[in-house]
Design a protein around this motif. Structure first.
Motif, PDB file in Angstrom:
ATOM      1  N   TYR A 190      -5.011  -0.760  16.255  1.00  0.00           N
ATOM      2  CA  TYR A 190      -5.129   0.214  15.503  1.00  0.00           C
ATOM      3  C   TYR A 190      -5.520  -0.293  14.118  1.00  0.00           C
ATOM      4  O   TYR A 190      -4.916  -1.250  13.497  1.00  0.00           O
ATOM      5  CB  TYR A 190      -3.874   1.240  15.475  1.00  0.00           C
ATOM      6  CG  TYR A 190      -3.824   2.208  14.726  1.00  0.00           C
ATOM      7  CD1 TYR A 190      -4.193   3.530  15.274  1.00  0.00           C
ATOM      8  CD2 TYR A 190      -3.522   2.256  13.172  1.00  0.00           C
ATOM      9  CE1 TYR A 190      -4.299   4.792  14.656  1.00  0.00           C
ATOM     10  CE2 TYR A 190      -3.819   3.460  12.546  1.00  0.00           C
ATOM     11  CZ  TYR A 190      -4.202   4.899  13.092  1.00  0.00           C
ATOM     12  OH  TYR A 190      -4.112   5.879  12.543  1.00  0.00           O
ATOM     13  N   GLU A 241       0.794  -1.128   0.129  1.00  0.00           N
ATOM     14  CA  GLU A 241       0.048   0.175   0.046  1.00  0.00           C
ATOM     15  C   GLU A 241       0.849   1.252  -0.226  1.00  0.00           C
ATOM     16  O   GLU A 241       1.834   1.381   0.821  1.00  0.00           O
ATOM     17  CB  GLU A 241      -0.807  -0.121   1.190  1.00  0.00           C
ATOM     18  CG  GLU A 241      -2.027   0.955   1.351  1.00  0.00           C
ATOM     19  CD  GLU A 241      -2.458   1.252   3.001  1.00  0.00           C
ATOM     20  OE1 GLU A 241      -2.470   0.096   3.452  1.00  0.00           O
ATOM     21  OE2 GLU A 241      -2.778   2.483   3.023  1.00  0.00           O
ATOM     22  N   ASP A 274      -0.013   0.805  12.375  1.00  0.00           N
ATOM     23  CA  ASP A 274      -0.685   0.090  11.207  1.00  0.00           C
ATOM     24  C   ASP A 274       0.055   0.837  10.036  1.00  0.00           C
ATOM     25  O   ASP A 274      -0.823   1.524   9.263  1.00  0.00           O
ATOM     26  CB  ASP A 274      -2.254   0.434  11.530  1.00  0.00           C
ATOM     27  CG  ASP A 274      -2.651  -0.170  10.058  1.00  0.00           C
ATOM     28  OD1 ASP A 274      -2.306  -1.358   9.532  1.00  0.00           O
ATOM     29  OD2 ASP A 274      -3.786   0.374   9.463  1.00  0.00           O
ATOM     30  N   ASP A 281      -3.098   1.709  -4.336  1.00  0.00           N
ATOM     31  CA  ASP A 281      -3.067   2.939  -4.200  1.00  0.00           C
ATOM     32  C   ASP A 281      -3.831   3.605  -2.987  1.00  0.00           C
ATOM     33  O   ASP A 281      -4.796   3.284  -2.837  1.00  0.00           O
ATOM     34  CB  ASP A 281      -3.716   3.475  -5.558  1.00  0.00           C
ATOM     35  CG  ASP A 281      -3.263   4.881  -5.828  1.00  0.00           C
ATOM     36  OD1 ASP A 281      -2.051   5.141  -6.008  1.00  0.00           O
ATOM     37  OD2 ASP A 281      -4.178   5.903  -5.744  1.00  0.00           O
ATOM     38  N   ALA A 283      -4.267   7.082  -2.318  1.00  0.00           N
ATOM     39  CA  ALA A 283      -4.275   8.468  -2.585  1.00  0.00           C
ATOM     40  C   ALA A 283      -5.247   9.223  -1.494  1.00  0.00           C
ATOM     41  O   ALA A 283      -6.358   8.653  -1.314  1.00  0.00           O
ATOM     42  CB  ALA A 283      -4.788   8.810  -4.081  1.00  0.00           C
ATOM     43  N   ILE A 284      -4.712  10.410  -0.987  1.00  0.00           N
ATOM     44  CA  ILE A 284      -5.541  10.742   0.011  1.00  0.00           C
ATOM     45  C   ILE A 284      -5.557  12.390  -0.592  1.00  0.00           C
ATOM     46  O   ILE A 284      -4.522  13.305  -0.604  1.00  0.00           O
ATOM     47  CB  ILE A 284      -4.791  11.143   1.332  1.00  0.00           C
ATOM     48  CG1 ILE A 284      -5.019   9.668   1.767  1.00  0.00           C
ATOM     49  CG2 ILE A 284      -5.754  12.016   2.091  1.00  0.00           C
ATOM     50  CD1 ILE A 284      -4.087   9.549   3.288  1.00  0.00           C
ATOM     51  N   ARG A 295      -1.078   6.745  11.121  1.00  0.00           N
ATOM     52  CA  ARG A 295      -0.833   5.354  10.752  1.00  0.00           C
ATOM     53  C   ARG A 295       0.303   4.897  11.285  1.00  0.00           C
ATOM     54  O   ARG A 295       0.729   3.909  11.749  1.00  0.00           O
ATOM     55  CB  ARG A 295      -1.323   5.372   9.351  1.00  0.00           C
ATOM     56  CG  ARG A 295      -2.944   5.495   9.085  1.00  0.00           C
ATOM     57  CD  ARG A 295      -3.482   4.822   8.000  1.00  0.00           C
ATOM     58  NE  ARG A 295      -2.939   3.631   7.842  1.00  0.00           N
ATOM     59  CZ  ARG A 295      -2.835   2.451   6.538  1.00  0.00           C
ATOM     60  NH1 ARG A 295      -3.433   3.619   5.530  1.00  0.00           N
ATOM     61  NH2 ARG A 295      -2.396   1.686   6.255  1.00  0.00           N
ATOM     62  N   ASN A 298     -12.230  12.810  -1.398  1.00  0.00           N
ATOM     63  CA  ASN A 298     -11.385  12.838  -2.349  1.00  0.00           C
ATOM     64  C   ASN A 298     -11.751  13.016  -3.798  1.00  0.00           C
ATOM     65  O   ASN A 298     -10.910  13.696  -4.448  1.00  0.00           O
ATOM     66  CB  ASN A 298     -10.637  11.165  -2.476  1.00  0.00           C
ATOM     67  CG  ASN A 298      -9.828  10.582  -1.358  1.00  0.00           C
ATOM     68  OD1 ASN A 298      -9.204  11.709  -0.768  1.00  0.00           O
ATOM     69  ND2 ASN A 298      -9.589   9.402  -1.097  1.00  0.00           N
ATOM     70  N   HIS A 309      -0.132   8.584  -0.749  1.00  0.00           N
ATOM     71  CA  HIS A 309       0.664   9.982  -1.347  1.00  0.00           C
ATOM     72  C   HIS A 309      -0.633  10.939  -1.665  1.00  0.00           C
ATOM     73  O   HIS A 309      -1.801  10.423  -1.460  1.00  0.00           O
ATOM     74  CB  HIS A 309       1.083   9.610  -2.678  1.00  0.00           C
ATOM     75  CG  HIS A 309       0.199   9.034  -3.758  1.00  0.00           C
ATOM     76  ND1 HIS A 309      -0.574   9.947  -4.592  1.00  0.00           N
ATOM     77  CD2 HIS A 309      -0.030   7.616  -3.950  1.00  0.00           C
ATOM     78  CE1 HIS A 309      -1.371   9.124  -5.235  1.00  0.00           C
ATOM     79  NE2 HIS A 309      -0.995   7.515  -4.888  1.00  0.00           N
TER      80      HIS A 309
END
Ligand SMILES: Nc1ncnc2c1ncn2[C@@H]1O[C@H](COP(=O)(O)OP(=O)(O)OP(=O)(O)O)[C@@H](O)[C@H]1O
Ligand SMILES: Nc1ncnc2c1ncn2[C@@H]1O[C@H](COP(=O)(O)OP(=O)(O)OP(=O)(O)O)[C@@H](O)[C@H]1O
Ligand SMILES: [Mg+2]
Ligand SMILES: [Mg+2]
Lengths: 388, 300, 362, 313, 362
Positions: free
Chosen positions: D171, A4, A56, A34, A36-37, A51, D266, A7
């Motif tokens: 988490y 994962e 995680d 992917d 993406a944020i 994270r 998004n 970006h």
């Protein structure tokens, strides 16, 4: 192995570039998942950091090249890439060397630089100037002079989006391009508060004052919306990093005929070499760790470098690749690079904390004309004085 | 009289054992998360924590810097303006709407649904829609200009001086429905005889509302006030979605300052100092209320 | 005599439910009228119509011979007192009393005078500065009465003003209201479902059932000569004893027979002739039955005590007799254990006879 | 009927009923368009328009093509209705490399919503019940802390919670997210349930105890069946709250389980050249659909529940 | 006789407020005890302590000679009936009755048997399938009693079971409860603030004030020989007339003098010698004063009628006499207009004398 990758490259040009990276990685038999944020690094970074610190972590994540990940590395949360780097001889091929330096903490390498970005570009719409009946400016001063004509033609002279980092970047560009290398280094590298309060800086603030007048009325948030105003001829120009070029490209515009790019605002041709880099959090899963190494290798792979950077409009991190496909602007950038007129970016020189304070100052300065350049300079000097 | 025979009092610990077990989640949340989290935050606000918490104390430095930061001052001012106005307006609008709804009107259900539905939408959605409506190029301003008033100006989201009002409009749109519901429930709870008495006394309707009914609805007002106030302190999403704090930093709010400095500036200490200040504000609001609400009456 | 309040053919429905049905009522000047009836019979509705708080569907209302059917409550010259007091909780007692006057723009000195007078009459002077929350129930109700008092009106309307008070206070305030009426001599219309209140206070009682007035009469007539079975059963506690049976002609005399037992009807004043064979109900009040009091001219019936309920001043016996359970009230000092045998005697002059079909008094 | 009243008066021996005279009679005639009604309904309609406007704009915009949007008026109805933006928003809008629109987020949201709502309501209702009926020394203190907690901005709590979840090793899991929603739903829900259970007659509880029912028996067999109105309120609050949540959804999940709101963000913020307002609006409406439907369907119960439980102190 | 319930030195405080103070009470097997007192005196609190719903701060409770102070309500062998009925609204009547048994895991046939028996005793058979909402107040209360009945317990606790009913139903159910007690012979503890209920139902009445039992005695003793001024004033409606004065020695006899008027005390049975000069209060019940009944051995006092309150069976006169207002109860048929002169006579055998200081009976 699935990996994962998070970006914040979500605009049109960026997404196209990411696809190249993913393609390159998938070709190694792994799978790019992917993550993406959207909404710029400001939105995405907190999530990435949470994270990683939350235990995680993702397989790899984008950070701006520089000090953003420093503490994570120090806390031992990031994977040491030294072995990969040595195998790939990164020390020899990555140019400029400062890029790899930024990835190096206590002698170990923790990130893979993916591109070189420079901020110091003025993008101009040839069409807009034609409409206003003035020649396309060749440098910042001419651009400022052409402002009234553009305004008269109903064209926004300077496009500047509302996100704080855009105002900050524009200002930093003014320092290098109008004030020169020494001023830039004195203020940001040496954190010389006297220089920050001095008359040379005062001139920059004056220029910024003019810039904000020209930028008034842009009324968009995102940088690429502002770029889009230039692309469509609604605005005369924009101070924006080389990534803006991806948008022109995506719109099918041709450098030179449809738009003009002026590195160093056409004055001092110095570029900063910041950029993006990938960091690899420490993972327990052995297979994933191997995939991480693969991804790091992929990122600096010459073919991937070319494909990625052509799409993104940025420069590759290695000097040994063939960029014959590059367009006008990119070539201009490469020329400057070749001359060695390269400086470290503010991301590398300043802590995120100081950067944020700068952003607060300049986004306020550019949005609110009631703050005089003098007052702003005083606050700027204070920030530099306490910077780290 | 038989003497006291000795059957000992059972241990207090095991009294109500089931209840104690059932409340373990609540106690954990209250103690560990809320109290613990708060104490933790306060402690670390005196440190130089950057991206990761670090116990290197720097005294009040973070607070000094906080109160010297123009953005924090603006955030506080914005919160004050937004908070006071949104309290006043949501109470007034909510109450007026409730009073109108209480006039035995037709289509009460329809109207109520219309007023309440925005509450179902998130602040993100609210912010987006109002950003769109208030956009000077497409929205209200351009419509009115196209109707002939070519100098009409209404661009709250792009004018530093009034941007907070632009946010207020959206905030009120989202929240007044709930206030109306609470008020309506309160009005319905008022003794019918009071209305009759005031009619016999010949007191005009508006006077009855202002001088008699509103004072009687004190508990409802307090509940509502607390609900609105807790929302105000937390206001964040709305600003992010509508203006991202802009133009410049004109619409910044404290919650955003906290978030930005904790994660973007990677200066946890500064963020914690800011959140501690917010907690102090909250405490000032809530402690008197909690005292009034839970201190007085008890039940066995 | 002038009528203070007149109601003409008043009807009122809430949607499909008809609560008042073509009701007529004339109330004389200065009269104390009590509307008595069980819950939901429309008492409050009628009172609210008079006050102007409810609009009648049909019919007219006159106060002081003026047609006020469409007028606002405040213009009708009425004052009203509610069961729940309906004091304005955040105002002091003084403010509660004067608020209506202030709104009506009565001059300040006049307001002060009236408040002072009301406070004196009701002895609430020391309470004037307090809030209702700081008053006891009885004090609150006094203030509520005061609020009607200061308005200087012709007609007082009371809607169960004492129902929320405890027994002791209730009987105290009852006396006060009676005194108030004796001194003010206003017209008062008083709703209650407590028959003791009705009997002690009223000049005339109107007994209502399902939105219809069953009997309008003075308390003694209502108690002793109930117009129909409903009124007879409604008034009196414990209830009148009802024996179902028929009229029989024996030995030239009409007697009442139930379950094979005969009751002589000597002394009963009937409205008309008592035809034999008619199905009737005989009503006997508990206190009109004598126990172990052999008097010359009365017949004696044997009965067994089922339950004894000593109530202090009185003693209530539940007797089994001819398949009926009958309640009998005797003096508190006389006690009978359950199971004892007693002899009952009846005073037929005080009895009531009703037609079993129409339920009307005969 | 008239004869009864006649009887009444004659029996009392005076005042034979005078016939009805002319003049006002019965209900006062009232114009439908009285000044009062005009003002009343005028105000209501104006307010209703203000509240409906954004919804209208969203709908209208989501059904226009981009050229039409660029031409201007956001309030004008679409000249050419297209459902393209809806389709795109649902199935093919891109973020980064993923071009499957909101559809994936929808199911993620459902997966998050169901357990979160159930667990948070279950925990809060039991807590509220225990607080209302089984107090012990200190229970009120914990409750007060909890209520003050309702005022703490979420951003402040993120860091401590990240640490707590990390230490618990959950988490990034669904369990973790459910716990986070339970924690932040707890103050207000517990308050609601506590107030509601307190408002129920205490004697019911006493009767059940005398009948020998214990803590859980009373809860399940006596209290639960009576708490329907407040359950509806809690349900609605939680469904909308959790569905609309962005912050926790993004911080405490991984990309493959991002809820719908994150995808919405998004899509809305991934500007490809020019903002596709129509797609954004369609996406917004799609995201808001679930809570909106919940409100439209059960709004009436919500109001009733509020009246039953929330307003009382 | 065995004690069914014993309470030893019971104290209970809510925080700083002490509600019960060192209270002792022994209740015999099969006895019907009524706790009577004004609102807030601690009656319900005491009952809840016995039931185990409240924990005493101090003291012990025995049921059937077993110390149950710390036991759960269900283990105490008690059943309780509440003022608000407290029926489980979502369950049918049958379910309401059987719930406790199901919880206790009583076998199904046994449950059915007990429910059927309770339904028969209380005549609620036809209602078994209904929900409480579909019942009238009286029916609900019957079901509530049934719920205690099926549990087959030693002690029944009633907390104002009839307060929510209207007057008529109240007197009906009162009789039923009395019958129930006569047939079941359980111990019953019954809280009320209605003195008629107390007087009619109780074997013994405990009169409470501020958490202290003032007098515990059978109804006749309570009514006729109140232990102190509080009990005297509390019992009886209207209240006993109290005259404040002092004891005087004239002509070798001790007389009571108030406002210059003397009352002979012939026939009064004092607890001890009546010392002259003592400040005392004379209590006379309204029904123990005769009006215009000159009897041989009684002195006559002149008085004026202030207010008359006809109450059907009785007539209540408020008389002005020697600066006091006194209430007198006479038969309903005897009427006196306000202002009329009457002559009162007193039966001192039924009077009460209290010390003005200690307020105790002398
Ligand atoms: N606003 C209303 N809408 C519909 N029905 C109503 C309304 N108000 C009263 N009613 C009905 O009208 C009938 C009479 O009500 P009203 O209040 O007059 O009774 P009441 O005699 O005063 O009873 P109570 O002794 O309980 O006060 C009742 O059956 C009631 O249900
Ligand atoms: N949970 C409690 N907390 C504090 N005080 C209480 C509580 N319960 C009762 N009290 C107080 O204890 C006193 C006695 O109450 P209790 O309910 O026993 O009175 P009561 O005699 O039953 O009155 P009523 O006739 O009104 O039912 C009252 O003054 C009351 O205010
Ligand atoms: Mg009524
Ligand atoms: Mg009680």
């Amino acid at each position: 192995t699935d990996l994962e990758v998070t970006h914040w490259w979500t605009s049109g040009g960026e997404a196209a570039a990411v696809k190249e990276l993913a393609k390159g990685f998938d070709a190694t038999g792994n799978k790019w998942v992917d993550g993406a944020i959207a909404g710029s690094g400001g939105t995405a970074r907190p999530i990435m950091i949470s994270r990683i610190t939350g235990g995680d972590p993702m397989g790899a994540t984008q950070f701006n090249h520089g000090r953003q990940a420093q503490e994570l590395v120090e806390a031992g949360l990031m994977r040491d890439l030294t072995a990969v780097a040595e195998k790939g001889k990164w020390k020899d091929i990555i140019k400029p060397a400062s890029l790899l330096e930024s990835c190096t903490i206590k002698g170990k390498i923790y990130c893979a630089p993916v591109n070189i970005h420079s901020w110091q570009w003025l993008w101009l719409s040839n069409e807009a100037f034609k409409k206003a009946g003035v020649e396309v400016p060749k440098n910042w001063n001419e651009f400022v002079a052409a402002g009234p004509a553009l305004q008269k033609a109903g064209i926004q002279p300077l496009a500047l989006g509302g996100q704080p980092w855009q105002a900050t970047g524009a200002f930093d560009t003014l320092i290098i391009s109008l004030g020169g290398k020494d001023l830039y280094m004195k203020v940001f590298k040496d954190k010389d508060a006297k220089a920050a309060a001095g008359p040379e800086m005062a001139a920059i603030f004056k220029a910024a004052n003019e810039a904000r007048k020209l930028a008034k009325g842009t009324n968009v948030q995102d940088w690429n919306q502002a770029t889009n105003m230039v692309v469509t001829g609604k605005a005369g120009g924009q101070i924006m990093g080389d990534w803006a070029q991806g948008e022109f490209q995506l719109a099918g515009k041709k450098a030179g005929t449809d738009y003009t790019c002026l590195p160093g605002l056409g004055l001092n041709q110095y570029l900063t070499a910041g950029g993006d880099a990938f960091y690899f959090p420490v993972l327990k899963d052995k297979a994933k760790s191997e995939a991480q190494d693969k991804l790091a290798e992929t990122i600096v792979d010459p073919k991937v470098q070319v494909a990625f950077n052509l799409k993104k409009g940025s420069l590759p991190v290695r000097g040994d690749v063939d960029l014959s496909a590059a367009n006008d602007c990119m070539k201009k950038g490469l020329e400057v690079l070749a001359k060695g007129n390269i400086l470290s970016s503010t991301d590398q020189l300043l802590s995120p904390d100081t950067q944020k304070q700068k952003e607060d100052l300049f986004s306020q300065f550019f949005a609110n004309e009631s703050i005089t350049p003098e007052a702003a300079q005083k606050r700027f000097a204070d920030i530099i004085a306490s910077a780290n | 009289m038989t003497p006291h025979s000795s059957a000992g009092r059972p241990s207090q610990l095991f009294k109500n054992l089931n209840s104690k077990i059932a409340l373990i989640p609540m106690m954990l949340v209250a103690l560990v998360v809320f109290l613990g989290g708060t104490v933790w935050t306060v402690v670390y606000s005196f440190t130089r924590s950057g991206l990761l918490p670090r116990l290197s104390f720097v005294g009040l430095d973070q607070y000094e810097r906080l109160w010297a930061a123009p953005r924090w001052i603006i955030s506080i001012q914005n919160l004050a303006i937004y908070g006071i106005l949104s309290l006043i307006f949501s109470l007034v609008i909510g109450f007026v709407l409730a009073a109108l709804m209480d006039q035995k009107i037709r289509f009460e259900n329809t109207f109520r649904t219309i007023f309440l539905y925005p509450f179902a939408l998130s602040f993100i959605v609210t912010g987006l829609v109002w950003q769109w409506i208030l956009n000077p190029e497409f929205g209200v301003q351009s419509i009115i200009r196209s109707l002939g008033w070519s100098t009409f100006e209404f661009d709250p989201l792009y004018n530093s001086d009034i941007v907070i009002y632009g946010i207020l409009i959206a905030g009120l749109w989202q929240g007044t429905g709930l206030v109306m519901c609470l008020m309506l429930a309160g009005l319905r709870g008022i003794d019918e005889d009071i209305w009759k008495a005031s009619r016999v006394d010949g007191i005009p309707m508006w006077k009855t509302y202002v001088l008699i009914i509103i004072p009687m609805m004190r508990p409802v007002f307090i509940t509502t006030l607390v609900l609105i106030a807790s929302g105000i302190v937390k206001v964040y999403d709305l600003v992010v979605a509508q203006t991202s704090g802009g133009p410049g930093i004109a619409s910044e709010v404290p919650a955003k300052y906290v978030y930005d400095y904790m994660f973007q500036a990677q200066n946890l200490g500064q963020g914690f100092a800011a959140s501690t200040m917010m907690l102090v504000t909250v405490a000032i609001i809530i402690i008197p209320w909690a005292y009034l609400e839970f201190g007085g009456k008890k039940r066995g | 005599m002038a009528n203070s309040v007149s109601i003409r053919n008043l009807s009122l429905s809430f949607g499909a439910v008809t609560v008042l049905k073509d009701l007529n009522l004339d109330i004389r000047d200065g009269e104390f009228i009590v509307l008595l009836g069980s819950s939901g019979c429309g008492k409050s509705t009628l009172l609210n119509c008079i006050a102007g708080l409810l609009e009648p569907t049909e019919g007219q209302i006159f106060i002081k011979d003026r047609n006020v059917t469409w007028e606002e409550p405040k213009d009708r010259g009425i004052g009203m007192v509610f069961q729940s007091y309906a004091l304005y909780p955040q105002m002091t007692v003084e403010k509660n009393l004067s608020f209506g006057l202030q709104v009506a723009k009565v001059p300040k000195p006049e307001i002060d005078k009236r408040v002072a007078r009301a406070a004196e009459i009701l002895q609430i002077g020391p309470l004037l500065k307090r809030r209702p929350a700081a008053l006891s129930g009885g004090q609150r109700q006094r203030v509520a009465i005061g609020r009607a008092l200061v308005r200087d009106v012709d007609v007082f309307l009371f809607d169960e003003p004492l129902s929320n008070l405890d027994a002791k206070l209730r009987s105290e305030l009852r006396v006060e209201i009676k005194r108030l009426h004796q001194s003010l001599k206003n017209t008062m219309i008083y709703v209650t479902h407590d028959q003791i209140e009705a009997l002690t206070l009223a000049d005339r009682i109107a007994i209502m059932k399902n939105g219809v007035i069953q009997q309008l009469d003075d308390p003694i007539a209502i108690y002793n000569k109930p117009r129909n079975l409903f009124v007879a059963g409604f008034i009196g506690s414990p209830s009148m004893n009802f024996l179902r049976g028929e009229l029989i002609e024996t030995g030239g005399k009409t007697v009442f027979r139930t379950n094979g037992v005969d009751f002589l009807l000597d002394g009963y004043e009937a409205n008309g002739p008592l035809a034999a064979g008619r199905q009737v109900v005989l009503g006997l009040r508990p206190e009109h039955i004598g126990i172990d009091q052999p008097e010359a001219d009365r017949e004696l019936h044997q009965a067994v005590v089922d339950i004894e309920e000593p109530m202090g001043a009185d003693n209530l016996l539940w007797l089994k007799h001819a398949g009926h359970t009958m309640s009998v009230r005797i003096a508190g000092a006389r006690r009978y254990a359950p199971g004892s045998q007693v002899r009952m005697s009846f005073d037929m002059r005080l009895a009531s006879l009703f037609d079993a079909q129409t339920e009307d008094r005969i | 009927m008239a004869n009864i009243s006649t009887l009444n008066s004659t029996a009392a021996g005076f005042d034979a009923v005078s016939p009805q005279v002319a003049g006002p009679n019965g209900r006062k005639p009232r114009k439908v368009l009285s000044r009062r009604n005009i003002i009343l309904y005028g105000l209501l309609i104006v307010a209703a328009l203000y509240y409906l406007l954004p919804l209208y704009v969203m709908f209208v915009t989501s059904m226009k093509g981009m050229p039409e949007i660029r031409m201007g008026n956001i309030f004008s109805p679409p000249m050419e209705i297209t459902f393209e933006p809806w389709a795109k928003a649902w199935a093919s809008a891109c973020t980064g490399l993923n071009c499957d629109g909101l559809s994936r987020g929808f199911w993620n949201s459902v997966r998050i919503l169901v357990p979160s709502v159930l667990v948070s309501i279950a925990v809060a209702s039991v807590s509220g019940y225990a607080l209302a009926n089984w107090r012990f020394k200190g229970s009120e203190l914990f409750f007060s802390i909890l209520i003050v907690g309702a005022f703490i901005p979420y951003q402040v709590m993120i860091y401590p919670i990240v640490i707590i979840l990390r230490e618990l090793g959950i988490y990034g899991t669904l369990t973790g997210l459910v716990i986070v929603h339970t924690i932040f739903g707890m103050p207000i829900l517990t308050l609601l349930f506590r107030n509601y259970f307190t408002s129920l007659p205490e004697e019911l509880f006493k009767a059940a105890r005398i009948d020998g029912a214990g803590f859980w028996q009373i809860y399940f067999r006596i209290m639960l069946p009576m708490a329907l109105p407040i359950f509806v309120v809690a349900m609605i609050l939680q469904v909308t709250g959790i569905w609309n949540d962005f912050l926790f959804g993004v911080v405490f999940t991984r990309p493959d389980s991002y809820p719908m709101t994150v995808q919405l963000n998004n899509i809305v913020n991934s500007v490809q050249g020019v903002k596709e307002y129509n797609v954004n609006m369609a996406a917004t409406l799609l995201t808001g659909a679930v809570p909106l439907i919940v409100y439209f369907v059960s709004g009436r119960l919500f109001v009733r529940g509020i009246a039953a439980g929330a307003v009382k102190g």
